[in-house]
Design an enzyme around this catalytic site. Structure first.
Site, mmCIF file in Angstrom:
data_model
loop_
_atom_site.group_PDB
_atom_site.id
_atom_site.type_symbol
_atom_site.label_atom_id
_atom_site.label_comp_id
_atom_site.label_asym_id
_atom_site.label_seq_id
_atom_site.Cartn_x
_atom_site.Cartn_y
_atom_site.Cartn_z
ATOM 1 N N LYS A 45 -53.763 44.691 -24.432
ATOM 2 C CA LYS A 45 -53.949 46.080 -24.018
ATOM 3 C C LYS A 45 -54.682 46.894 -25.085
ATOM 4 O O LYS A 45 -55.431 47.824 -24.753
ATOM 5 C CB LYS A 45 -52.602 46.705 -23.679
ATOM 6 C CG LYS A 45 -51.938 46.105 -22.445
ATOM 7 C CD LYS A 45 -52.813 46.222 -21.205
ATOM 8 C CE LYS A 45 -52.126 45.700 -19.958
ATOM 9 N NZ LYS A 45 -52.974 45.832 -18.749
ATOM 10 N N TYR A 105 -49.291 40.643 -25.014
ATOM 11 C CA TYR A 105 -49.520 41.778 -24.115
ATOM 12 C C TYR A 105 -50.043 42.979 -24.897
ATOM 13 O O TYR A 105 -51.005 43.627 -24.488
ATOM 14 C CB TYR A 105 -48.214 42.132 -23.402
ATOM 15 C CG TYR A 105 -48.338 43.216 -22.360
ATOM 16 C CD1 TYR A 105 -48.895 42.941 -21.115
ATOM 17 C CD2 TYR A 105 -47.881 44.505 -22.607
ATOM 18 C CE1 TYR A 105 -49.000 43.928 -20.152
ATOM 19 C CE2 TYR A 105 -47.989 45.498 -21.652
ATOM 20 C CZ TYR A 105 -48.544 45.204 -20.416
ATOM 21 O OH TYR A 105 -48.642 46.192 -19.461
#
Length: 256
Positions: free
Chosen positions: A156, A152
């Site tokens: 991002k 994640y």
């Protein structure tokens, strides 16, 4: 003439709040996500507020599905003025060496590849119109360590690089590209994370919540309305000189 705004991940959470905020501005909002029933709920809320929305079930990881989304918006309205790339998955929560490659790939497929596909599908129409605003919803996890969340965090972080590079590529056509990095945001996702951390560490959920809000100089979580307001601003004429920016909307948890 009202704008046409596409919001992915509009079936709930932050995406639903963002979609309602743009509809409240008078935009025609195209709602995209995998689950049609959740999109219909968002549409009903928008219409109950006096707004306008259409539902286009979409899997942002599938090229054909994304191209169908762009075609549906363009066939109905003739243009796309704003795109908010909000679709995302949290991915696994484990040390990197315990994460399956398939889990890593799925996280990037939605959080990065999906943004690429949506941008690729809508930008030609924006170039023709010589205007447009693209807003990518990132996370503070792309800017600070997120132990146990490497897919994640990496996804991002990649989104910030995509935003800045794309802003340079499409700027000459009058198109602006920005991203928003929310912080710990009120809602089911943060409550899931709090519960997982509390269980793993053998402490109460209230202790975890206090630790997290303690990272904010304002002493609070980010609210979905905060993020929606930032997105509305970035798409507005008032932000006409703002592009290539990653806007922190995280109650001060990250300031860079």
């Amino acid at each position: 003439m009202s704008r046409v705004t596409v919001v992915t991940g509009a079936g709930g959470g932050i995406g639903r709040v963002i979609a309602r905020a743009f509809a409240a501005q008078g935009d025609d909002v195209v709602l995209a996500a995998r689950r049609a029933e959740l999109l219909e709920e968002t549409k009903a809320l928008i219409e109950s507020d006096g707004g306008r929305a259409v539902v286009v079930p979409t899997d942002v990881t599938e090229r054909a599905s994304v191209e169908d989304l762009a075609k549906a918006a363009l066939d109905r309205y003739g243009r796309v003025d704003v795109v908010v790339n909000n679709s995302g998955v949290t991915g696994p929560s484990a040390p990197l060496w315990e994460i399956e490659p398939s889990e890593w790939d799925e996280t990037f497929a939605v959080n990065v590849h999906g943004v690429f596909l949506v941008c690729r599908a809508v930008i030609p129409a924006m170039i023709e119109a010589r205007s447009g605003s693209i807003i990518n919803i990132g996370s503070i996890s792309g800017k600070r360590p997120a132990p146990g969340r490497s897919p994640y965090a990496a996804a991002k972080a990649a989104l910030i690089g995509l935003t800045r590079t794309l802003a340079h590529e499409v700027g000459p056509y009058g198109i602006r590209v920005n991203s928003i990095s929310p912080g710990f945001t009120e809602g089911p996702r943060i409550e899931w994370g709090i519960a997982r951390q509390a269980e793993a560490r053998g402490v109460s959920e209230s202790e975890i919540r206090a630790e997290m809000t303690g990272l904010s100089p304002l002493g609070r979580f980010t609210r979905p309305d905060d993020i929606a307001a930032a997105a509305v601003y970035l798409a507005s004429p008032e932000a006409s000189a703002v592009t290539g920016v990653d806007l922190n909307v995280n109650a001060g948890v990250v300031m860079y």
